[in-house]
Design a protein around this motif. Structure first.
Motif, short mmCIF file in Angstrom:
data_model
loop_
_atom_site.label_atom_id
_atom_site.label_comp_id
_atom_site.label_asym_id
_atom_site.label_seq_id
_atom_site.Cartn_x
_atom_site.Cartn_y
_atom_site.Cartn_z
N ASP A 49 0.80 -1.21 0.03
CA ASP A 49 0.02 -0.08 0.11
C ASP A 49 0.91 1.24 0.17
O ASP A 49 1.84 1.35 0.76
CB ASP A 49 -0.97 0.07 1.21
N LEU A 50 0.62 2.35 -0.82
CA LEU A 50 1.11 3.50 -0.85
C LEU A 50 0.23 4.31 -0.54
O LEU A 50 -1.02 4.71 -0.84
CB LEU A 50 1.43 3.81 -2.24
N GLN A 51 0.66 4.97 0.80
CA GLN A 51 -0.38 6.28 1.44
C GLN A 51 0.05 7.57 0.99
O GLN A 51 1.12 7.97 0.49
CB GLN A 51 -0.05 6.33 3.01
N VAL A 52 -1.30 8.03 0.55
CA VAL A 52 -1.16 9.51 -0.04
C VAL A 52 -2.05 10.28 1.07
O VAL A 52 -2.97 9.99 1.15
CB VAL A 52 -1.81 9.48 -1.42
N THR A 53 -1.49 11.42 1.38
CA THR A 53 -2.10 12.26 2.15
C THR A 53 -1.85 13.88 1.99
O THR A 53 -0.69 14.20 1.26
CB THR A 53 -1.40 12.29 3.51
N ILE A 54 -2.68 14.61 2.73
CA ILE A 54 -2.29 16.19 2.55
C ILE A 54 -3.07 16.73 3.78
O ILE A 54 -4.33 16.14 3.93
CB ILE A 54 -3.12 16.84 1.06
N THR A 55 -2.70 17.63 4.35
CA THR A 55 -3.30 18.42 5.66
C THR A 55 -3.68 19.70 4.81
O THR A 55 -2.69 20.34 4.80
CB THR A 55 -2.18 18.37 6.61
N ILE A 56 -5.04 20.01 5.30
CA ILE A 56 -5.62 21.14 4.81
C ILE A 56 -5.49 21.96 6.06
O ILE A 56 -5.98 21.67 7.12
CB ILE A 56 -6.93 20.97 4.24
N THR A 57 -4.96 23.22 6.06
CA THR A 57 -4.93 24.06 6.98
C THR A 57 -5.81 25.27 6.86
O THR A 57 -6.20 25.62 5.71
CB THR A 57 -3.36 24.71 7.48
N CYS A 90 -11.75 30.85 1.01
CA CYS A 90 -11.31 30.38 2.31
C CYS A 90 -11.73 28.84 2.02
O CYS A 90 -12.50 28.42 1.59
CB CYS A 90 -12.22 30.95 3.44
N THR A 91 -10.92 28.44 2.98
CA THR A 91 -11.05 26.66 3.29
C THR A 91 -12.58 26.50 3.73
O THR A 91 -13.04 27.38 4.28
CB THR A 91 -10.08 25.97 4.18
N THR A 152 -18.40 32.67 5.54
CA THR A 152 -18.22 31.54 5.90
C THR A 152 -17.75 30.76 4.45
O THR A 152 -18.41 30.89 3.51
CB THR A 152 -19.22 30.44 6.43
N GLY A 153 -16.33 30.36 4.67
CA GLY A 153 -15.86 29.77 3.51
C GLY A 153 -16.49 28.64 2.83
O GLY A 153 -16.95 27.83 3.65
N THR A 154 -16.28 28.27 1.47
CA THR A 154 -17.01 27.30 0.69
C THR A 154 -15.78 26.57 -0.01
O THR A 154 -16.12 25.32 -0.67
CB THR A 154 -17.99 28.05 -0.34
N GLY A 155 -14.65 27.02 0.21
CA GLY A 155 -13.44 26.32 -0.74
C GLY A 155 -13.18 26.90 -1.82
O GLY A 155 -12.07 26.59 -2.60
N SER A 156 -14.23 27.52 -2.60
CA SER A 156 -14.06 28.50 -3.74
C SER A 156 -14.11 29.85 -3.56
O SER A 156 -14.50 30.36 -2.62
CB SER A 156 -15.21 27.98 -4.79
N ALA A 157 -13.79 30.68 -4.62
CA ALA A 157 -13.56 32.06 -4.53
C ALA A 157 -14.80 32.51 -4.54
O ALA A 157 -15.74 32.19 -5.33
CB ALA A 157 -12.60 32.43 -5.69
N VAL A 158 -15.36 33.57 -3.68
CA VAL A 158 -16.59 34.23 -3.63
C VAL A 158 -16.27 35.74 -3.88
O VAL A 158 -15.80 36.25 -3.37
CB VAL A 158 -17.31 33.87 -2.62
N ALA A 159 -17.07 36.32 -4.68
CA ALA A 159 -17.14 37.85 -4.95
C ALA A 159 -18.15 38.43 -3.96
O ALA A 159 -19.05 37.97 -4.36
CB ALA A 159 -17.36 38.12 -6.63
N ILE A 160 -17.64 39.25 -3.27
CA ILE A 160 -18.63 39.85 -2.24
C ILE A 160 -18.64 41.32 -2.87
O ILE A 160 -17.94 41.93 -2.85
CB ILE A 160 -17.82 39.97 -0.91
#
Length: 187
Positions: A49-57, A90-91, A152-160
């Motif tokens: 098994d090859l583990q693939v990870t990412i930590t989102i901050t 924002c995340t 509150t962030g959605t993960g995508s860019a938002v135009a305010i």
């Protein structure tokens, strides 16, 4: 050396295999380079098994800021409105606030409606204006806890959207008036 390889191949094949295929058939296949023996070595496999990870901050970014441009007007006998925008990314589920400073105009205040001032590029005359969080121009946008934009962030860019108003006022001399407002993103 060829004799050693031939002996190794013959050793891998049982005598029964010789009887089944016959010496002559085996010799022809060996010369043609296609000799095979039942039970000869086969390819083996192993897996892992090859583990693939990412930590989102938690993070927020300011993107494109579209200026509020009121255009060209003569006498300021009626309110003039315009709209700009601030892009925020924002995340997902990250809360944030956006504050708009008072601007660089002398005596400016972000705490009151129409309390900011654009100043004549080559003078001291001013034009008052306000920035708002709503299209009804009833919720002034500033940089204190009571007049920040919250999201509150959605993960995508938002135009305010940023709504602006130049209220009717005594019209100063002709020229280009401007102001710079600091945008603060807190998360």
């Amino acid at each position: 050396m060829a004799d050693i390889q031939w002996r190794a191949l013959v050793t891998k094949c049982s005598r029964a295999d010789w009887r089944l295929t016959g010496f002559r058939s085996f010799a022809v296949m060996l010369l043609a380079g296609i000799a095979t023996c039942p039970g000869a070595a086969t390819a083996a496999t192993a897996t892992g098994d090859l583990q693939v990870t990412i930590t989102i901050t938690s993070e927020c970014l300011l993107g494109t800021i579209t200026d509020v441009n009121f255009g060209s007007h003569g006498v300021l006998s009626a309110d003039q409105t315009a709209q700009g925008s601030i892009s925020v990314q924002c995340t997902n589920n990250q809360s944030y606030t956006l504050g708009l400073g008072a601007g660089s105009g002398a005596g400016a205040s972000a705490a009151t409606a129409d309390g900011r001032f654009m100043t004549l590029a080559s003078g001291t005359d001013t034009v008052s204006y306000g920035l708002y969080k709503d299209s009804a121009l009833s919720d002034p946008w500033g940089d204190t806890s009571t007049n920040l934009f919250s999201g509150t962030g959605t993960g995508s860019a938002v135009a305010i959207p940023v709504y602006g108003k130049v209220p009717s006022q005594t019209t100063p001399q002709a020229g280009t008036y401007n102001d710079t407002v600091v945008v603060t993103l807190t998360y």
